[in-house]
Write a protein that holds these residues in place. Structure first.
Motif, PDB file in Angstrom:
ATOM      1  N   MET A 113       0.836  -1.206   0.000  1.00  0.00           N
ATOM      2  CA  MET A 113       0.000   0.000   0.000  1.00  0.00           C
ATOM      3  C   MET A 113       0.870   1.255   0.000  1.00  0.00           C
ATOM      4  O   MET A 113       1.927   1.284   0.615  1.00  0.00           O
ATOM      5  N   ILE A 114       0.375   2.308  -0.655  1.00  0.00           N
ATOM      6  CA  ILE A 114       1.094   3.590  -0.622  1.00  0.00           C
ATOM      7  C   ILE A 114       0.176   4.658  -0.020  1.00  0.00           C
ATOM      8  O   ILE A 114       0.398   5.094   1.101  1.00  0.00           O
ATOM      9  N   ASP A 115      -0.860   5.089  -0.752  1.00  0.00           N
ATOM     10  CA  ASP A 115      -1.692   6.171  -0.202  1.00  0.00           C
ATOM     11  C   ASP A 115      -2.826   5.650   0.684  1.00  0.00           C
ATOM     12  O   ASP A 115      -3.372   6.374   1.499  1.00  0.00           O
ATOM     13  N   GLY A 116      -3.209   4.383   0.499  1.00  0.00           N
ATOM     14  CA  GLY A 116      -4.227   3.778   1.357  1.00  0.00           C
ATOM     15  C   GLY A 116      -5.646   4.245   1.090  1.00  0.00           C
ATOM     16  O   GLY A 116      -6.527   4.029   1.922  1.00  0.00           O
TER      17      GLY A 116
ATOM     18  N   GLY B  82      -7.277   3.977  -2.295  1.00  0.00           N
ATOM     19  CA  GLY B  82      -7.844   3.506  -3.552  1.00  0.00           C
ATOM     20  C   GLY B  82      -7.514   4.395  -4.734  1.00  0.00           C
ATOM     21  O   GLY B  82      -8.018   4.179  -5.841  1.00  0.00           O
ATOM     22  N   MET B  83      -6.669   5.418  -4.541  1.00  0.00           N
ATOM     23  CA  MET B  83      -6.372   6.389  -5.606  1.00  0.00           C
ATOM     24  C   MET B  83      -5.103   6.042  -6.397  1.00  0.00           C
ATOM     25  O   MET B  83      -5.038   6.253  -7.598  1.00  0.00           O
ATOM     26  N   CYS B  84      -4.068   5.555  -5.725  1.00  0.00           N
ATOM     27  CA  CYS B  84      -2.768   5.426  -6.410  1.00  0.00           C
ATOM     28  C   CYS B  84      -2.685   4.161  -7.261  1.00  0.00           C
ATOM     29  O   CYS B  84      -1.923   4.097  -8.216  1.00  0.00           O
ATOM     30  N   GLY B  85      -3.435   3.142  -6.906  1.00  0.00           N
ATOM     31  CA  GLY B  85      -3.452   1.911  -7.695  1.00  0.00           C
ATOM     32  C   GLY B  85      -2.296   0.969  -7.402  1.00  0.00           C
ATOM     33  O   GLY B  85      -2.240  -0.128  -7.949  1.00  0.00           O
TER      34      GLY B  85
ATOM     35  N   CYS C 261      -1.661  -0.808  -4.849  1.00  0.00           N
ATOM     36  CA  CYS C 261      -1.952  -2.001  -4.054  1.00  0.00           C
ATOM     37  C   CYS C 261      -2.845  -2.991  -4.781  1.00  0.00           C
ATOM     38  O   CYS C 261      -3.379  -3.890  -4.157  1.00  0.00           O
TER      39      CYS C 261
ATOM     40  N   PHE D  66      -8.059  -4.434  -4.587  1.00  0.00           N
ATOM     41  CA  PHE D  66      -7.193  -3.395  -4.026  1.00  0.00           C
ATOM     42  C   PHE D  66      -7.000  -3.689  -2.544  1.00  0.00           C
ATOM     43  O   PHE D  66      -7.989  -3.802  -1.799  1.00  0.00           O
TER      44      PHE D  66
ATOM     45  N   CYS E  91      -6.051  -1.862  -0.111  1.00  0.00           N
ATOM     46  CA  CYS E  91      -6.507  -0.851   0.856  1.00  0.00           C
ATOM     47  C   CYS E  91      -8.026  -0.782   0.952  1.00  0.00           C
ATOM     48  O   CYS E  91      -8.558  -0.243   1.918  1.00  0.00           O
TER      49      CYS E  91
HETATM   50 FE1  FES Z   1      -3.135   3.261  -3.219  1.00  0.00          FE
HETATM   51 FE2  FES Z   1      -4.550   1.167  -2.417  1.00  0.00          FE
HETATM   52  S1  FES Z   1      -2.798   1.999  -1.519  1.00  0.00           S
HETATM   53  S2  FES Z   1      -4.816   2.368  -4.193  1.00  0.00           S
END
Ligand code: FES
Ligand code: NAD
Length: 271
Positions: free
Chosen positions: A213-216, A218-221, A223, A233, A235
């Motif tokens: 996970m990066i942003d947590g 659902g935006m960055c994709g 995960c 996903f 997160c």
């Molecule tokens: Fe970025 Fe899930 S952590 S979309």
């Protein structure tokens, strides 16, 4: 702002913090995660919850990158900017008789509330607690309060059995027919090999995909994960998933995407 009510340095790289966040503490369940931002310009850090007491939520983090290093500079009494949660889906506590938890390094933090929930529903609980050396074995006393058996492994043999967690898991699965479920939380490569072993012995397995996970949000994709040909996903649909059909090789390839940028940020803070 959220107050740090307690900080314990567990070893040179890993800290435990209690954060005062009553609404998160009230609603959190094993498997949920929080997003931490140290200051208003800070990066979002998704961390799986390691426990709760009263109004406090416990987090355990490894000071690997720029933002976790900044968090590590905070002390009890200081505040952090954001502490958002509980996020994700709670872990599925299954109806099982004997569960083996396999913890690798700092993965022992999110495993703790899950294994405790199994114990509290009457399931027999065995733990394999693995780390690179004795300094990285954490939470052993906490686990000892409810686990029926704990097997410690270290890569260098400085504590417990010398070897990887899978070296301890294989004879256990081969000899103890009462085991009907495995949970693995740790590095992605560890979860891959524990899953292969659980499948070999026809045991169900859950894994936690927090590390990708990066942003947590659902935006960055970053995960996204393929499970049996379907995309999920971590997160939003996780972070916990049944491990059998997870494409771990795809996850490991994606984990390396931002390695260079992370290193540049980390070195900037070190200067
Ligand atoms: Fe970025 Fe899930 S952590 S979309
Ligand atoms: P590490 O690399 O030191 O490995 C910890 C243990 O995992 C090792 O001692 C070993 O027993 C086992 N392991 C490692 N490679 C293995 C392999 N190929 N086969 C079988 N077992 C193997 O771990 P670390 O440096 O403490 O890092 C912790 C890791 O845990 C990080 O990668 C982090 O992303 C991850 N993590 C995961 C979660 C989660 O929810 N899944 C949460 C926090 C941290």
């Amino acid at each position: 702002m959220y107050k740090i009510t307690k900080k314990v340095v567990l070893n040179e790289a890993i800290d435990l913090m209690h954060i005062e966040a009553p609404l998160v503490a009230k609603n959190a369940k094993p498997g949920h995660f929080v997003i931490v931002r140290v200051d208003k310009d800070g990066e979002r850090i998704p961390l799986t919850i390691a426990g709760m007491n009263g109004n406090d939520v416990h987090i355990i983090y490894q000071k690997l990158g720029y933002s976790t290093q900044l968090l590590g500079e905070k002390a009890a009494g200081d505040t952090i900017e954001d502490f958002v949660g509980p996020l994700g889906k709670a872990a599925h506590i299954r109806d099982k008789k004997h569960v083996v938890g396999v913890a690798g390094g700092v993965g022992s933090a999110p495993l703790l509330p899950q294994l405790k929930a199994y114990y509290e529903q009457g399931t027999k609980v065995t733990l394999i607690l693995g780390a690179r050396n004795q300094d990285y074995i954490i939470l052993r006393d906490e686990y000892a309060k409810f686990c029926d058996q704990i097997i410690v492994t270290t890569d260098d043999g400085s504590l417990g059995q010398k070897g990887l967690v899978t070296d301890a898991l294989k004879p256990l699965l081969a000899s103890d027919k009462s085991i009907d479920h495995v949970i693995a939380i740790g590095p992605v490569i560890m979860m891959k090999y524990v899953t292969l072993m659980a499948k070999e012995y026809q045991k169900t397995i859950d894994v936690s995909l927090n590390p990708i996970m990066i942003d947590g949000t659902g935006m960055c994709g970053n995960c996204r994960v393929s499970i049996g040909g379907e995309t999920f996903f971590a997160c939003i649909d996780g972070p916990d998933f049944a491990g059998e059909d997870v494409d771990f090789d795809e996850l490991m390839a994606r984990q390396n995407y931002y390695k260079e940028e992370e290193h540049v940020c980390y070195m900037r803070l070190k200067k």
